[in-house]
Motif scaffolding. Sequence first.
Motif, PDB file in Angstrom:
ATOM      1  N   THR A 272       0.837  -1.193   0.000  1.00 38.55           N
ATOM      2  CA  THR A 272       0.000   0.000   0.000  1.00 38.55           C
ATOM      3  C   THR A 272       0.871   1.241   0.000  1.00 38.55           C
ATOM      4  N   LEU A 273       0.511   2.217  -0.842  1.00 40.92           N
ATOM      5  CA  LEU A 273       1.193   3.501  -0.882  1.00 40.92           C
ATOM      6  C   LEU A 273       0.368   4.495  -0.071  1.00 40.92           C
ATOM      7  N   VAL A 274       0.887   4.879   1.094  1.00 41.80           N
ATOM      8  CA  VAL A 274       0.222   5.867   1.945  1.00 41.80           C
ATOM      9  C   VAL A 274       0.757   7.239   1.552  1.00 41.80           C
ATOM     10  N   SER A 275      -0.128   8.187   1.326  1.00 40.90           N
ATOM     11  CA  SER A 275       0.308   9.504   0.850  1.00 40.90           C
ATOM     12  C   SER A 275      -0.378  10.624   1.620  1.00 40.90           C
ATOM     13  N   GLY A 276       0.270  11.767   1.636  1.00 43.59           N
ATOM     14  CA  GLY A 276      -0.256  12.958   2.305  1.00 43.59           C
ATOM     15  C   GLY A 276       0.781  14.054   2.233  1.00 43.59           C
ATOM     16  N   PHE A 277       0.582  15.108   3.039  1.00 44.82           N
ATOM     17  CA  PHE A 277       1.535  16.212   3.075  1.00 44.82           C
ATOM     18  C   PHE A 277       2.409  16.090   4.313  1.00 44.82           C
ATOM     19  N   GLY A 278       3.731  16.151   4.092  1.00 49.22           N
ATOM     20  CA  GLY A 278       4.670  16.051   5.193  1.00 49.22           C
ATOM     21  C   GLY A 278       4.687  17.298   6.056  1.00 49.22           C
ATOM     22  N   GLN A 279       5.457  17.248   7.123  1.00 48.57           N
ATOM     23  CA  GLN A 279       5.565  18.389   8.032  1.00 48.57           C
ATOM     24  C   GLN A 279       6.078  19.639   7.319  1.00 48.57           C
ATOM     25  N   ASP A 280       6.819  19.453   6.234  1.00 48.98           N
ATOM     26  CA  ASP A 280       7.342  20.591   5.477  1.00 48.98           C
ATOM     27  C   ASP A 280       6.349  21.101   4.442  1.00 48.98           C
ATOM     28  N   GLY A 281       5.150  20.523   4.383  1.00 48.61           N
ATOM     29  CA  GLY A 281       4.133  20.971   3.444  1.00 48.61           C
ATOM     30  C   GLY A 281       4.269  20.366   2.062  1.00 48.61           C
ATOM     31  N   VAL A 307      -0.198   3.996   9.035  1.00 46.35           N
ATOM     32  CA  VAL A 307       0.193   5.409   8.929  1.00 46.35           C
ATOM     33  C   VAL A 307       0.955   5.820  10.182  1.00 46.35           C
ATOM     34  N   ASN A 308       2.100   6.423   9.990  1.00 44.20           N
ATOM     35  CA  ASN A 308       2.858   7.035  11.082  1.00 44.20           C
ATOM     36  C   ASN A 308       2.583   8.533  11.018  1.00 44.20           C
ATOM     37  N   TRP A 309       1.732   9.037  11.930  1.00 45.70           N
ATOM     38  CA  TRP A 309       1.246  10.409  11.822  1.00 45.70           C
ATOM     39  C   TRP A 309       2.299  11.461  12.140  1.00 45.70           C
ATOM     40  N   SER A 310       3.421  11.074  12.724  1.00 46.47           N
ATOM     41  CA  SER A 310       4.469  12.060  12.993  1.00 46.47           C
ATOM     42  C   SER A 310       5.099  12.564  11.704  1.00 46.47           C
ATOM     43  N   TYR A 311       4.866  11.865  10.593  1.00 47.49           N
ATOM     44  CA  TYR A 311       5.389  12.306   9.305  1.00 47.49           C
ATOM     45  C   TYR A 311       4.530  13.399   8.667  1.00 47.49           C
ATOM     46  N   TYR A 312       3.253  13.508   9.107  1.00 52.56           N
ATOM     47  CA  TYR A 312       2.286  14.272   8.335  1.00 52.56           C
ATOM     48  C   TYR A 312       1.870  15.592   8.973  1.00 52.56           C
ATOM     49  N   LYS A 313       1.579  16.552   8.115  1.00 53.86           N
ATOM     50  CA  LYS A 313       1.157  17.887   8.549  1.00 53.86           C
ATOM     51  C   LYS A 313      -0.314  17.907   8.946  1.00 53.86           C
ATOM     52  N   TYR A 314      -1.145  17.222   8.198  1.00 48.65           N
ATOM     53  CA  TYR A 314      -2.575  17.182   8.462  1.00 48.65           C
ATOM     54  C   TYR A 314      -2.955  15.851   9.112  1.00 48.65           C
ATOM     55  N   ILE A 351      -5.533  18.064   0.668  1.00 48.77           N
ATOM     56  CA  ILE A 351      -5.973  17.709  -0.678  1.00 48.77           C
ATOM     57  C   ILE A 351      -5.805  16.204  -0.858  1.00 48.77           C
ATOM     58  N   PRO A 352      -6.856  15.461  -1.182  1.00 47.16           N
ATOM     59  CA  PRO A 352      -6.704  14.024  -1.431  1.00 47.16           C
ATOM     60  C   PRO A 352      -5.740  13.777  -2.596  1.00 47.16           C
ATOM     61  N   LEU A 353      -4.873  12.784  -2.457  1.00 49.99           N
ATOM     62  CA  LEU A 353      -3.836  12.524  -3.454  1.00 49.99           C
ATOM     63  C   LEU A 353      -4.057  11.231  -4.238  1.00 49.99           C
ATOM     64  N   VAL A 354      -5.139  10.506  -3.919  1.00 49.70           N
ATOM     65  CA  VAL A 354      -5.381   9.233  -4.589  1.00 49.70           C
ATOM     66  C   VAL A 354      -5.468   9.414  -6.096  1.00 49.70           C
ATOM     67  N   ASN A 355      -6.254  10.399  -6.555  1.00 47.62           N
ATOM     68  CA  ASN A 355      -6.455  10.568  -7.986  1.00 47.62           C
ATOM     69  C   ASN A 355      -5.150  10.839  -8.712  1.00 47.62           C
ATOM     70  N   ALA A 356      -4.272  11.628  -8.072  1.00 49.71           N
ATOM     71  CA  ALA A 356      -2.987  11.939  -8.695  1.00 49.71           C
ATOM     72  C   ALA A 356      -2.150  10.685  -8.871  1.00 49.71           C
ATOM     73  N   ILE A 357      -2.151   9.814  -7.860  1.00 47.69           N
ATOM     74  CA  ILE A 357      -1.391   8.567  -7.966  1.00 47.69           C
ATOM     75  C   ILE A 357      -2.001   7.666  -9.035  1.00 47.69           C
ATOM     76  N   LEU A 358      -3.330   7.585  -9.066  1.00 50.79           N
ATOM     77  CA  LEU A 358      -3.988   6.742 -10.067  1.00 50.79           C
ATOM     78  C   LEU A 358      -3.734   7.250 -11.482  1.00 50.79           C
ATOM     79  N   ASP A 359      -3.635   8.583 -11.649  1.00 48.31           N
ATOM     80  CA  ASP A 359      -3.366   9.144 -12.967  1.00 48.31           C
ATOM     81  C   ASP A 359      -1.957   8.823 -13.454  1.00 48.31           C
TER      82      ASP A 359
END
Length: 406
Positions: A272-281, A307-314, A351-359
């Motif tokens: 599984t590819l977990v995606s989001g925005f990091g602490q640096d945005g 998911v390791n939430w310490s990696y993520y901004k949101y 911003i959800p990133l699933v669509n970008a990965i699928l594209d």
Amino acid sequence: MRPRPTRRRGTLTATAATLVALFAAQTLSAAATATAASAQAPAPSHGRTAAAAAMTHSHSVTKAAVTSAQERAARDIARSLGDASWSKHLRTAALKSADVSVTAQATGALKTRLAAADRDIAEAKGLNAAKTGSLLQLRLGAESMRSALTAGEEPWVAAAVSDDDATTITAYDSEGVAHVLDARTEPSHPVYVVDVDGDKALASGLDVMRQELTNAGVESAAPQTVSAAPAATAPKAAAAAATAGFWTTKITAVHLKDDKEPWFKGNAEIYTLVSGFGQDGKVRVDPVDMPYLDKDGVVYRPNQILVNWSYYKYNLADAVMMEEDGSTNYRDLAKAIAAVLLTIVDHGAYIPLVNAILDAIPNDWWTDDPDYVDSWYTMAKSYNGTYYGASNNGYMTVEPYFVSQL
């Protein structure tokens, strides 16, 4: 057995919009963020992006190279069965083990030819052959063939095909004669199936993917265990916050639907590819290996960190579940995903990133090959319950889990 969801990009996008609202309602603290995100999210591309087009070409080249190497190996192994001593040795190994590392078992000229096929497969998949080792493996096509093989009936040898819609599969005997078999009905004659060791390929592939994503400017952590510390790749703010531990989302149960796969297919190798925005945005992608999830129709209870939430901004992240496929070039896949994700900018709302990965996924992955399994939008940090995939091919039951510092 390989999960085979029914999916098309247009219907998936519509499902995504519904799920964003649904999951936001499940977690009140995330509602405002998810609503803002839906307004700011870029419209998904229904055509092929440049990255996807390049990846489609790469996928076709990889598929042809891997298929050719497996076919050569199948014919070479079949011819080698004319040696009674070797045939008996391989029969014993195949009856004893579900998967046989056939290159390691071989000797002489056969070993040389199989080693060459191994190198071709590793190179085609973007892997370091010396580091990965042999990828060719052999297994008995079905349990129903065990009695005939035990009785001494000479098996035929076939290469596994990546197309789940194939109606036939070709097997070879020790004289080099081809036998065309029904792909949906197990033959009464015993058949050895030559395939890629998906577990080994996936483990090496995720390392390559993480490195390529990082090189391209997309932060990515290596697959982690519960005890893994995030400080090595997380920004300083996340590392400081994690000094006493960190919050995660843990999978307590996961299930994929039954899909009646062909007899010649082995177990699935899921990641599984977990995606989001990091602490640096900036956008980040963290691969999660799921080596236990090898059959559909089974509920697995892994207690695995997703998911390791310490990696993520949101407090929201997305997940795209994939299957290792013999045709996957991990280096090129990572580059294609990075090319799309790096165009997305953090505007202060999730911003959800699933669509970008699928594209970024090649078009032919949506037809013959079941590389895409399912996806989950806006998974919330505080959520405790069951998320159903956007393609309705499976579900994950999750809960918040705090990993304490030792």
